[in-house]
Scaffold this active site. Sequence first.
Site, PDB file in Angstrom:
ATOM      1  N   ASN A  42      -3.606  -0.418   8.998  1.00 29.77           N
ATOM      2  CA  ASN A  42      -4.611   0.485   8.432  1.00 29.77           C
ATOM      3  C   ASN A  42      -6.035  -0.021   8.586  1.00 29.77           C
ATOM      4  OD1 ASN A  42      -3.173   2.766   7.670  1.00 29.77           O
ATOM      5  ND2 ASN A  42      -2.230   1.620   6.006  1.00 29.77           N
ATOM      6  N   HIS A  90       6.088  -2.918   5.301  1.00 30.64           N
ATOM      7  CA  HIS A  90       5.364  -1.655   5.503  1.00 30.64           C
ATOM      8  C   HIS A  90       5.999  -0.874   6.653  1.00 30.64           C
ATOM      9  CE1 HIS A  90       1.295   0.392   6.592  1.00 30.64           C
ATOM     10  NE2 HIS A  90       2.061   1.183   5.899  1.00 30.64           N
ATOM     11  N   GLU A 106       5.658  -3.678   9.441  1.00 29.93           N
ATOM     12  CA  GLU A 106       4.623  -4.700   9.298  1.00 29.93           C
ATOM     13  C   GLU A 106       5.043  -5.553   8.100  1.00 29.93           C
ATOM     14  OE1 GLU A 106       0.795  -2.964   8.182  1.00 29.93           O
ATOM     15  OE2 GLU A 106      -0.254  -4.305   9.558  1.00 29.93           O
ATOM     16  N   SER A 141       0.847   0.350   1.717  1.00 31.10           N
ATOM     17  CA  SER A 141       0.114   0.347   2.978  1.00 31.10           C
ATOM     18  C   SER A 141      -1.213  -0.383   2.837  1.00 31.10           C
ATOM     19  CB  SER A 141      -0.114   1.785   3.444  1.00 31.10           C
ATOM     20  OG  SER A 141      -0.718   2.524   2.429  1.00 31.10           O
TER      21      SER A 141
END
Length: 280
Positions: A188, A138, A150, A117
Amino acid sequence: MQTIGVIGAGTMGNGIAHVCARAGFDVILCEVSQPALERGLAAIAGNLGREVAKSKLTSQEAADAQARILPASSLEALAPCEFVIEAATEKFDVKAQIFRTLDSFLAPGAVLASNTSSISITKLAAATRRPMQVIGMHFFNPVPVMKLVEIIRGLQTSQATFDAVKALSEQLGKIPVEVNDAAGFVSNRVLMPLINEACYAVMEGVATPEAIDTIFREGMAHPMGPLTLADFIGLDVCVDIMRVLAEGLGGAKYNPCPLLVRMVDAGWLGRKSGRGFYTY
Ligand code: CAA
């Protein structure tokens, strides 16, 4: 491609194995810890069962998907795989060692994807002799439910690798989104400062966790407020990701909130430890 290797049977790994097997691929699920492997297989059975209960799958389809997952306890068992998705501990050295080992025996055309991540795909790729075939894939928790993947291109990732991963994501019923390699990628980089800021609001006594979460659920239509989500993700994971952002992007705005750090020091890691912003 018929066989996909998945490394790690934790929440993300077992979810990834679940969606690959559900899409008709044979899966070799590799986990070094036997109890963790058993827990992962039991979680897959439980989650396939939920899908049967919701009439998303027949019980025969669920049984077939479960039977396509072959458990393994060593990386060498992944030798037949043309595609491996790694979902091991979120530590660069652990992932780099796994990639180096796989690189030494997998077929030359095999692709190595990481479900990291936040760790740099460019750096992971550089640990192998096949950097063009290393990429970030991801997934989001719970993997069987969340549609997004992702896809992170490292500096060295080839177009052919990207195209293969995009096609695979679609075969898994997911929605792939392309991003370039930068700390925290996009998900993130944007989500964690929101969670961190919510922690500051608690620490400064601006509002309770319940009030903050209600604001986001009822005012912004988020399915979970940021502090419920932090507990769901794991407060230790949140702190680790903030540190990656602080190191990679710089600036005080990425420092983890002191309250969040103290909670992790106390062993309050969220849902998985029974206590975080809420008790479980
Ligand atoms: N496997 C299969 N199905 C599952 C499941 C699982 N593990 N978990 C939930 N479901 C299904 C349920 O059976 C249910 O199905 P129906 O819609 O057909 O009824 C559906 O998902 C919704 O579940 P619930 O009714 O139990 O509960 P809910 O409505 O609260 O939804 C949730 C649960 C999907 C988790 C929802 O709360 C949600 O969307 N939360 C936010 C999730 C999120 O933001 N995830 C991203 C975290 S960040 C991350 O993963 C990446 C990172 O790098 C940190």
